[in-house]
Design an enzyme around this catalytic site. Sequence first.
Site, PDB file in Angstrom:
ATOM      1  CD  GLU A  41      42.719  -2.495  54.706  1.00  0.00           C
ATOM      2  OE1 GLU A  41      42.873  -1.416  55.302  1.00  0.00           O
ATOM      3  OE2 GLU A  41      41.938  -2.616  53.734  1.00  0.00           O
ATOM      4  CE1 TYR A 124      38.700  -0.068  57.353  1.00  0.00           C
ATOM      5  CE2 TYR A 124      41.091  -0.214  57.582  1.00  0.00           C
ATOM      6  CZ  TYR A 124      39.963  -0.152  56.783  1.00  0.00           C
ATOM      7  OH  TYR A 124      40.084  -0.199  55.425  1.00  0.00           O
ATOM      8  CG  ASP A 142      38.593   3.948  56.202  1.00  0.00           C
ATOM      9  OD1 ASP A 142      37.422   4.399  56.074  1.00  0.00           O
ATOM     10  OD2 ASP A 142      39.387   3.882  55.244  1.00  0.00           O
TER      11      ASP A 142
END
Length: 362
Positions: A41, A124, A142
Amino acid sequence: MISDHLQVIDFNKKLKSWYLENHRPLLWRQTSDPYKIWLSEIILQQTRVAQGTPYYEKFVLNYPTVFDLAAADERDILRHWQGLGYYSRARNMHFTARQIVNDYGGKFPGTAIELSRLKGLGNYTAAAIASFSFGQVIPAIDGNVYRVMARLFGIFTDILSNDAKKEFTLLAAQIISKEDPATYNQAMIEFGAIQCVPVAPDCSVCPFTYMCYAYEFNLQGKLPVKAKKAASRNRYFNYFILQKGGLLAMQERKSKDIWKGLYDFYMVESDDLIASPDYFPENETIGDILENGRIREIPKVFLHLLTHQRLHVRFWWVDIDENTNITLPPGLNFYDLDEVHSLPKPILVDTVLREEGFFAGE
Ligand code: SF4
């Protein structure tokens, strides 16, 4: 708009079956290890999947666990990060790895709220890890998901505004699958990434045309609404690459400006593009360089784009005889080829060294 429980179930069924048929077999989708998901991520905040995958592989290989990353030297981490830009993310990642080791015994906390207290983890990322690794029922929203939801449900709120987060989160909390939140989140993200793409989505193969607001009113090009970004600032960097025999003078960037912790050369910033180092008559170091070194202009002007800055960069290569004494400005030191190679550097600095053949003998 989805208004009842059965519609939510039907939506999730269609979404999941689309996902199972269409998703890309990305490496970080094949694990529930929160450390690896976190790595992916953070890397994907910086770049696209194709460019990010080798970085992910490199980090997993060099730092297989959060303990390895926590124990690593920051310079090595920055070097492995080289090319991704936004180096504060790499430093935050290192800080967070140590925090997880020291404060949590190496185990990632299991809820989004706890995860979001860690440095560098926004809402997120925290929600993504909490749902992918721990099955928490929490929507991970996102840019892809904002787009899908804005189009599906006809939401005209500016997605960069403060109101948007609340509005989209409330709606997403109603439609997320309570049975399989991980797949719901993965599927929404993937759906936005490869089906409901920013420009000209192919709605003819979409399973949601029957309920999509943007499709019905032909508003795919207008949704989501996104306010224009502030204009980028132009900056003009003038680098002097001082070489003495096989040594190059480099310095660690320490200020709060861009590239903190990376190494570059002696640099003077100007208000505009300049044609010659004579532009800096007051600068004693440059005076010294012009007097004692053989200066060679690298004709190319490099344009380097950062999030809010456009860097126009010039380089001058300066050869200094080995028996010439030159006083280096504070912070600069001479490094040999191996050291220059292993120091973390902005990609631009690495590029110019390669283009000028400095690493040619490796
Ligand atoms: S119909 Fe088109 S705009 Fe609507 S969700 Fe599907 S791909 Fe996106």
